[in-house]
Enzyme design. Sequence first.
Site, PDB file in Angstrom:
ATOM      1  N   ASP A 103      23.095  33.727  97.903  1.00  0.00           N
ATOM      2  CA  ASP A 103      21.752  33.709  97.988  1.00  0.00           C
ATOM      3  C   ASP A 103      21.336  35.174  98.073  1.00  0.00           C
ATOM      4  O   ASP A 103      21.950  35.929  99.181  1.00  0.00           O
ATOM      5  CB  ASP A 103      21.562  33.004  99.164  1.00  0.00           C
ATOM      6  N   ASP A 209      16.398  34.411  96.043  1.00  0.00           N
ATOM      7  CA  ASP A 209      15.129  33.916  97.096  1.00  0.00           C
ATOM      8  C   ASP A 209      13.970  34.423  96.657  1.00  0.00           C
ATOM      9  O   ASP A 209      13.825  35.695  96.625  1.00  0.00           O
ATOM     10  CB  ASP A 209      15.868  34.077  98.442  1.00  0.00           C
ATOM     11  N   GLU A 267      14.314  32.005  91.886  1.00  0.00           N
ATOM     12  CA  GLU A 267      13.498  31.023  92.736  1.00  0.00           C
ATOM     13  C   GLU A 267      12.146  31.281  92.262  1.00  0.00           C
ATOM     14  O   GLU A 267      11.560  32.572  92.694  1.00  0.00           O
ATOM     15  CB  GLU A 267      13.790  30.971  94.196  1.00  0.00           C
ATOM     16  N   HIS A 342      17.619  22.833 100.036  1.00  0.00           N
ATOM     17  CA  HIS A 342      17.612  22.948 101.435  1.00  0.00           C
ATOM     18  C   HIS A 342      16.158  22.756 101.869  1.00  0.00           C
ATOM     19  O   HIS A 342      15.743  23.305 103.246  1.00  0.00           O
ATOM     20  CB  HIS A 342      18.394  23.916 102.115  1.00  0.00           C
ATOM     21  N   ASP A 343      15.282  22.862 101.220  1.00  0.00           N
ATOM     22  CA  ASP A 343      13.928  23.101 101.457  1.00  0.00           C
ATOM     23  C   ASP A 343      12.857  21.804 101.282  1.00  0.00           C
ATOM     24  O   ASP A 343      11.529  21.803 101.426  1.00  0.00           O
ATOM     25  CB  ASP A 343      12.966  24.165 100.355  1.00  0.00           C
TER      26      ASP A 343
HETATM   27  O1  TEU Z   1      11.727  29.327  99.957  1.00  0.00           O
HETATM   28  C1  TEU Z   1      10.695  30.038  99.286  1.00  0.00           C
HETATM   29  C2  TEU Z   1       9.787  29.142  99.352  1.00  0.00           C
HETATM   30  O2  TEU Z   1       8.460  29.334  98.922  1.00  0.00           O
HETATM   31  C3  TEU Z   1       9.693  27.876 100.574  1.00  0.00           C
HETATM   32  O3  TEU Z   1       9.080  28.454 101.833  1.00  0.00           O
HETATM   33  C4  TEU Z   1       9.076  26.699 100.041  1.00  0.00           C
HETATM   34  O4  TEU Z   1       7.604  27.066  99.589  1.00  0.00           O
HETATM   35  C5  TEU Z   1       9.041  25.498 101.006  1.00  0.00           C
HETATM   36  O5  TEU Z   1      10.144  25.849 101.668  1.00  0.00           O
HETATM   37  C6  TEU Z   1       8.784  24.535 100.679  1.00  0.00           C
HETATM   38  O6  TEU Z   1       8.737  23.350 101.397  1.00  0.00           O
HETATM   39  C7  TEU Z   1      12.937  30.461 100.217  1.00  0.00           C
HETATM   40  C8  TEU Z   1      14.096  29.721 100.817  1.00  0.00           C
HETATM   41  O7  TEU Z   1      14.675  28.668  99.831  1.00  0.00           O
HETATM   42  C9  TEU Z   1      13.775  29.272 102.018  1.00  0.00           C
HETATM   43  O8  TEU Z   1      14.472  28.451 102.660  1.00  0.00           O
HETATM   44  C10 TEU Z   1      13.294  30.186 102.847  1.00  0.00           C
HETATM   45  O9  TEU Z   1      12.718  29.894 104.175  1.00  0.00           O
HETATM   46  C11 TEU Z   1      12.145  31.106 101.945  1.00  0.00           C
HETATM   47  O10 TEU Z   1      12.424  31.461 100.962  1.00  0.00           O
HETATM   48  C12 TEU Z   1      12.292  32.407 102.996  1.00  0.00           C
HETATM   49  O11 TEU Z   1      13.239  33.144 102.537  1.00  0.00           O
END
Ligand code: TEU
Length: 581
Positions: A103, A209, A267, A342-343
Amino acid sequence: MSSFPVEKTWWKEAVVYQIYPASYLDSNGDGLGDIPGIISKVPYIKSLGVDAIWLSPIFASPQKDMGYDVADYRSIHAPYGTINEVQTLIEKLHANNIRILMDLVVNHTSDQHAWFKESRSSKSSAKRQWYIWRDAKYDEMGNRKEPNNWKSIFGGSAWVFDEGSDQYYLALFLPSQPDLNWENADMRKATHDDMRFWLDRGVDGFRIDSMNLMSKHPDLPDGKIVNPDEPYQSGAEFFASGPKMHDYIREIRTEVLDHYDVMTVGELGFTKDEKSVRQYVAKDRHELNMLFTGDIVDMDFGANAKYERDDFHPRKIRHITNMWQKAMPKFNGWNTIYLDNHDSGRSLSRYASDAPQHRSNAAKMMATYMTTLSGTPFMLAGQEIGMANLGKDYGAESYIDVEGKNYYNEVLKNRGGNVEKMNDVLREMQLKSRDHGRLPMQWDNSPHAGFTVESAQPWMTVNKDFTEWNVASQLDDPNSIMAYWKQILALRKAYKDLLVYGSYTALDESETGEMVLGYERESSETGQKAVVLLNFSNQSQQVTVQRYEGFKVLISNQSGDGIVKEEVELQSYGAVVLLSA
Ligand code: TEU
């Protein structure tokens, strides 16, 4: 149909397995997953038939956002292990022909990163310009105000005032995650060096990310006032896909990536239209290999907030799937295929069903979706055994992730602190909280699901359904979800001209009915066709397949397979893949 001959590459044929390091396997009894735990499971990962892993961040970090707040990209978060152990993991994976993606979190760092500490030390610091600093504004009353009205993605203002150096810095996520200033060439060079550090150690690519947040509108204008009752507004229009975005990616390509045989998946947040997406992944743009556009994991997000209600309906997945399957070949781009990360919550619980009578079939139906489309599948660890969300009997206190907690507390405050009034938000958290995607892996039916030793306190709640739903109980069961995954992943490889590289044609809703997603794939090499029918409902559905008479069933999650006649009867959450002779 594509006007390009589809070029064959390893990363198009690969199936990627996402591992959240905290949640895979704890080898030393501290309740947190670790690198040695993952190393010990390489034979298991291999046995699934996947080709690569994507490891969520393992780097030194204060863990305010579970490692997406990096304090040093070249050292490892001590509880996860050592750099030598990471090297061993890379070697062991490679010895098994499994690649590894790391990542790359470089839109922001932790406020504990040495760069930021130096940057904030004074206005004249050599690294001041590595982050985004602005003077305060003042209202007519002389009150200090933020430089603009942007809302942080995790709630509150996106600006943090630094008393010591008397300016605000921008932090689009947590206040402890300051955004890097990509305009600064020295910062970019240092970041390129960090990337090479891992590529030289054998890493096979990156998941990037928050990729498209790196370039902001240079003037950082106020966001449109959409919610007049709120102090801060979305600034996405000005912080996503800014004017220099493509320059930065191309520089990464030419300076770093082109010197290695690696893949990239970016992403892509807030940018979802075909024209903009094209610019990142069209082959002739020389930028990224593929993207997570996000829309597939956002299908049940509310219009204003993730934790507002907007129920899933199969027409949404039909629309998004058809859109990207049709779009990518037009410009020689390549899709990602995924339903989980994971989000968010587990797709099984959100888009299908984890009810006991449906769970196994529904998980297999989703596996069929994941493996029969054009693109690179990314599965989240646990999908192979049908892991589900925490059940309704877990209350708000079970949710520990900052994103959901911040939102919950903000709404709670607006409702006068009355917990009784929070059921609507809790309902959405039970579906979509990031915690569900991060639940400890369920290995067996021993205490804590075999994730950690009995005496330890797992860092995150282990879903109590582990007694029934775990790896050990499925390993030797030919009817298990895991057996289905292994079988369909093997079919994807055996029929790769068709299932990886074949063209895509949507079946019309008038043909399948609104609850069924149907599509055809066709091999340009042999002319062979596959027809995929996926029932996203808990009712049986009849689909007329007269035009596929004589096709045979390649794989299905229901009994009664055989030669196809006029009609296919799909059971609840049924999945059938038909194959022409
Ligand atoms: O996620 C980017 C992001 O925009 C997320 O916050 C998303 O909108 C949200 O989780 C949806 O529920 C990335 C990573 O995948 C996330 O785990 C991190 O918290 C974030 O960036 C900050 O690095």
